[in-house]
Write an enzyme that holds these catalytic residues in place. Sequence first.
Site, PDB file in Angstrom:
ATOM      1  N   PRO A 370       0.653  -1.162   0.173  1.00 50.26           N
ATOM      2  CG  PRO A 370       0.009  -0.889   2.054  1.00 50.26           C
ATOM      3  CD  PRO A 370       0.856  -1.799   1.500  1.00 50.26           C
ATOM      4  CG  ASP A 544       4.852  -1.363   3.200  1.00 49.00           C
ATOM      5  OD1 ASP A 544       3.465  -1.196   3.435  1.00 49.00           O
ATOM      6  OD2 ASP A 544       5.186  -2.483   2.934  1.00 49.00           O
ATOM      7  CG  HIS A 545      -0.473   3.574   5.124  1.00 47.60           C
ATOM      8  ND1 HIS A 545      -0.341   3.879   6.560  1.00 47.60           N
ATOM      9  CD2 HIS A 545      -1.365   4.635   4.827  1.00 47.60           C
ATOM     10  CE1 HIS A 545      -0.948   4.639   7.068  1.00 47.60           C
ATOM     11  NE2 HIS A 545      -1.617   5.125   5.932  1.00 47.60           N
ATOM     12  NE  ARG A 546       2.703  -4.130   3.488  1.00 45.64           N
ATOM     13  CZ  ARG A 546       3.160  -5.148   2.807  1.00 45.64           C
ATOM     14  NH1 ARG A 546       2.556  -6.159   2.662  1.00 45.64           N
ATOM     15  NH2 ARG A 546       4.292  -4.958   2.174  1.00 45.64           N
ATOM     16  CB  ILE A 548       5.862   3.851   7.493  1.00 46.71           C
ATOM     17  CG1 ILE A 548       7.368   3.399   7.684  1.00 46.71           C
ATOM     18  CG2 ILE A 548       6.112   5.543   7.669  1.00 46.71           C
ATOM     19  CD1 ILE A 548       8.251   3.485   6.490  1.00 46.71           C
TER      20      ILE A 548
END
Length: 572
Positions: A370, A544-546, A548
């Site tokens: 993501p 990476d929104h998973r 950060i």
Amino acid sequence: MALVEVKVPDIGDFKEVAIIEVLVKPGDSIKAEQSLITVESDKASMEIPSSHAGVVKELKVGLGDKVGEGSLVLLLETAGEAAAPAAPSSSLPLAGGGSGRESSNEAPAVPSGSTPPQPSPARGGGETGPIQVLVPDIGDFKDVAVIELLVKVGDTVKVEQSLITVESDKASMEIPSSHAGVVKEIKVALGDKVNIGSLIAVIEGVGAPAAVAPAPAATATAAAPAAAAPAAATASAPAPVAAAAALPAHNPGTPSASLPHASPSIRKFARELGVPLAEVSGSGPKGRITQTDIESFVKGVMAGAVQTAAQKAKAPAPAAAAAAGGEAFPGLLPWPKVDFSKFGPVERKDLSRIKKISGANLHRNWVVIPHVTNHDDADITDLEAFRVATNKENEKSGVKVTMLAFMIKAAVAALKKFPEFNASLDGDQLVYKNYFHIGFAADTPNGLVVPVIKDADKKGIFQISQEMGELAKKARDGKLGPADMSGGCFSISSLGGIGGRYFTPIINAPEVAIMGVCKSSMEPRWDGKQFVPRLILPLSLSWDHRVIDGAAAARFNVYFASLLADFRRIVL
């Protein structure tokens, strides 16, 4: 019922080899000689068999553990009293180690149908003229299949350079050249079976013998993450080994495109199903291909075949597109098929090998990760003036300092301050790295590649600039090896020499962030009293929104920009 300890048998004189696969679990019923674990040294991978038949009661090892001869693998419940271990059908040498079961005074048997070994001078002895290169002692394995040819007629080879790769049902290994010279004839082909003394090639010798270094100790190789735009994998020259060693050094952490990273049993499984391993993406440690990966690939192919048949029959069928891990997107329309020649002249060209490989990796990274991108600006007016002055002072050194070298040092400082950016996802765990290897995108005629500056935290600006220049030249010449592009923690993609303002760089999995920079420009900035001209560098940080969140990304960007604005902060 009896409880039996199953231990690692004699695997030669190699110690502390890493476990890369556990092939059984508690409760499994196994047979004698059934493979239990796969281990790997820097020269070969192999499977360790069970000495008894029975039911697995308890595993004593796990992935990543180091084992040697006599290490306890598991406890096995057997029928009746514990019997003596079954004699293995074959010894288990790691590359160059021999079986460890033969007497040192006993000459190895020559299998029928093979060329008997011929006496020859010391390895690499400076003969000239035609020299026959034979398969050396590889333990008591017989009729091993040739699965890869690493040289061709006309190639110049060095002593200990790998010529072919062979594979038994227990191990895969590379066979080195005993002499240096030019390959005149290749006497084997893919699929041929060879033994000790089999003729591999005829080489035209080229002079004095080369010094042969002793074989290095076997060590587990660090994981080699895939680059955002990886180059074609080039076989790196193997490390020299001792004259008695049968096999050259092998780097299992960086599998080449022509030899996928998979254990012998997985390659056998793939052959039985007709699966081309080169087209399978590995999800195991170090990109290793697992049985699940093979099964997912087969399911994807079968789904595509069913869809094609349905389309031909003009029957409604759900369209699907392959995604990472073999999953699909239900309802996704198929790729449009267009006869472009109907609209005008066309010309077709094959994609370069780099673009074929990078395309698959970029697609996987974009679909699976993501992505979010933060944009910011850095005032590099003072740093650029310092860079120009530094180059002028050191113009005789031949090393030109670029702005990218300063950005690499700034990235190291930012990764230290925000350690979640120097991490990678591994299942449900986050792996924090205590090393700082920074990748930088290099443009080449065949596509983009990402060389890596190793241990950038321990190097100065001049050393980084010099290494960047050397790696960029290797990239343009197509000579980058897997080791040059592996191990990155964070990448920088710079379009500074071309132009543009902002963009969204794709994260270089398994990294969790990448910094994109564009061309700097002079802009008016208010200093509290007046507008003054300042050199502004656009920044684009994809993350990476998973792993950060937005606040951490904003802080990282601001801190990175502050370092470039006042480089003295680096020492704080």
